[in-house]
Design an enzyme around this catalytic site. Structure first.
Site, PDB file in Angstrom:
ATOM      1  N   LYS A 195       0.805  -1.241   0.000  1.00 55.79           N
ATOM      2  CA  LYS A 195       0.000   0.000   0.000  1.00 55.79           C
ATOM      3  C   LYS A 195       0.836   1.290   0.000  1.00 55.79           C
ATOM      4  O   LYS A 195       0.463   2.267   0.648  1.00 55.79           O
ATOM      5  CB  LYS A 195      -0.973   0.015   1.189  1.00 55.79           C
ATOM      6  CG  LYS A 195      -1.854  -1.223   1.261  1.00 55.79           C
ATOM      7  CD  LYS A 195      -2.659  -1.261   2.536  1.00 55.79           C
ATOM      8  CE  LYS A 195      -3.174  -2.655   2.806  1.00 55.79           C
ATOM      9  NZ  LYS A 195      -3.908  -2.798   4.043  1.00 55.79           N
ATOM     10  N   ASP A 230      -7.277  -6.767  10.238  1.00 53.10           N
ATOM     11  CA  ASP A 230      -8.663  -6.288  10.171  1.00 53.10           C
ATOM     12  C   ASP A 230      -9.690  -7.423  10.152  1.00 53.10           C
ATOM     13  O   ASP A 230     -10.782  -7.275  10.697  1.00 53.10           O
ATOM     14  CB  ASP A 230      -8.863  -5.356   8.960  1.00 53.10           C
ATOM     15  CG  ASP A 230      -8.411  -5.971   7.643  1.00 53.10           C
ATOM     16  OD1 ASP A 230      -7.854  -7.092   7.666  1.00 53.10           O
ATOM     17  OD2 ASP A 230      -8.583  -5.329   6.595  1.00 53.10           O
TER      18      ASP A 230
END
Length: 502
Positions: A195, A230
């Site tokens: 990312k 997550d």
């Protein structure tokens, strides 16, 4: 005069015939192009097919790979990572807990006041902070100091009655959504950055230790009690509100799944079994691969040209990052080989990832009689301003094929997990509820995708079993879930919880 008139008439008739012939040739050319475009679409639809027999093979393959991944490290394309989370929240947790959710160019800091079974989540507050681009490629100290400063600033805003008991450390759950090799509930080494982050000195280091040093440098008394990703946060958040939650799936830009496994069903588990007898497994299911997956030439080309060829094949077929890109690649072939958009290929159509999944979703859900939304998306994104209704209908059909395949494969993956847990059948007429917590923008916002996934699940499981399988949206699991895991793994468990005035 008569001869002139006849000559003029002959010339006129010849001109009319030539024009008619041109028109016929043009129509034939157009119909030939259209037929070619329809052939490309039809071939793609056939190769993307997900009949129920194929989905059962995918579900079975998922179960087989789960067993292999639990048996040994590297034994499967599924990593089946041991999370060290052996105590999921029960609802009894009380006190004030913090969470840090770092998963991209922004991070969130949350605090949650828990009031036990009686009061649940009494209060939650959060701030979102964006990370300056230079810190994403700078030094470890610079990044973690910036995060710790934001954490301290947020702690300083604790209001009256919203602080920990005297003599106790604040406790934090850390959601870190990058590849980590977990070594305990509160430690893990970074495998690689993704990312847009690239701070080489952190790779191979314990990210909790790096954060803890920064917390100490800013003079904050806080302990990281849980390091999670997550998906595990979503599982914890789901379980807190519903004790029947057994698994969590993220369907967003990327995709992953986690579930609760019996600890004695993990041959590669190195030490003593946890007291709870359970262990949360982070599957990393985006990396699933099987010969039964309906891969097409477009998927193969996308994979070869990606940053991680040969990896994350399942993710590249079902997640929000890639669905729009598959649509673009099919349109590109139709434009190049069948002049679908006219004699020239729109230059914008050649740009990878220009067609995002939210735009694909908007076109797929277009209910206007003239498909106005499709027309405006083609104009705004691809600079195609003269699309016909016939052309727009083809684009909606293409979106339908890509979304349906992704949704049905997602359902097959979920059935694979249920099979592994023995919850895909009803035993001795025992009606045990199994809840799967789902989160992610694709699941939440792409209605046709979600509805197709849910109906496919029913189709695969049959009516009787389906009655006991529930798909539940678990919003913001990654944030509140980390705080709940900090609570369920608190160093003060067993001691009197702080007094709550509610």
């Amino acid at each position: 005069m008569g001869k002139v008139a006849v000559g003029a008439a002959v010339v006129c008739a010849a001109a009319v015939c030539a024009a008619a012939a041109l028109m016929v040739r043009h129509r034939m050319k157009c119909s030939g192009r259209w037929a070619r475009a329809m052939t490309i679409l039809k071939e793609f639809e056939e190769k993307s097919g997900t009949p129920i027999s194929k989905l059962r093979q995918v579900a079975d393959a998922m179960t087989v790979e789960m067993h292999a991944g639990l048996a040994s490290e590297g034994g499967s394309k599924l990593k089946m990572i041991i999370s060290y989370v052996d105590n999921l929240p029960t609802g009894d947790e009380k006190g004030l807990f913090y969470a840090l959710d770092l998963g991209g160019t922004n991070f969130r800091v949350l605090r949650v006041l828990l009031g036990g079974k009686e009061y649940g989540v009494v209060k939650q507050e959060f701030v979102e902070v964006s990370i300056p681009p230079h810190l994403m490629i700078g030094s470890s100290d610079a990044l973690f100091d910036y995060i710790a400063e934001a954490l301290k600033k947020f702690v300083d805003t604790e209001s009256e009655g919203l602080h920990v008991s005297p003599g106790r450390q604040r406790e934090l759950g850390f959601t870190f959504s990058f590849p980590v090799r977990q070594t305990s509930i509160s430690s893990g080494t970074l495998i690689k950055w993704t990312k847009g982050f690239s701070i080489e000195e952190v790779v191979g280091q314990d990210v909790v230790a790096e954060l803890t040093k920064a917390i100490e440098r800013v003079g904050l008394d806080m302990r990281v009690t849980a390091l999670v990703n997550d998906t595990i946060g979503t599982l914890a958040g789901g379980r807190y509100y519903n004790k029947d939650v057994i698994a969590a799936v993220i369907l967003g830009t990327g995709t992953n799944a986690a579930y609760v496994e019996r600890a004695n069903a993990i041959p590669k588990w190195p030490g003593l079994l946890p007291k709870s007898g359970e262990m949360v497994i982070n599957m990393e299911w985006g990396n699933f691969r099987s010969s039964h997956l309906p891969l097409t030439e477009y998927d193969n080309a996308l994979d070869v040209e990606s940053l991680n060829p040969g990896e994350q094949i399942f993710e590249k077929m079902i997640s929000g990052m890639y669905l729009g890109e598959v649509v673009r690649r099919v349109l590109c072939k139709m434009a190049e080989e069948a002049a679908f958009f006219g004699d020239t290929v729109p230059p914008k159509l050649k740009i990878p990832f220009i067609l995002r999944t939210p735009d694909m979703s908007a076109m797929h859900h277009d209910m206007t009689p003239d498909l106005k939304v499709v027309g405006s998306k083609l104009k705004d994104i691809l600079e195609v301003s003269n699309s016909s209704l016939k052309m727009r209908k083809v684009i909606v059909a293409l979106c339908e094929i890509v979304a349906t395949r992704g949704a049905r494969l997602s359902a097959a993956g979920i059935v694979g997990i249920l099979k592994k847990l023995g919850r895909d059948t009803i035993k001795d007429s025992e009606k045990q509820k199994s809840v799967v917590a789902l989160d992610g923008g694709l699941f939440e916002h792409y209605t046709k995708f979600r509805e197709c996934m849910e109906s496919t699940l029913k189709e695969l499981l049959g009516e009787e079993v389906s009655e006991n399988i529930v798909i539940e949206h678990s919003n913001d699991g990654s944030g509140i879930g980390a705080a709940l895991l900090a609570a369920s793994h608190s160093q003060y468990i067993g001691l009197d919880s702080q007094y709550l005035e509610v």
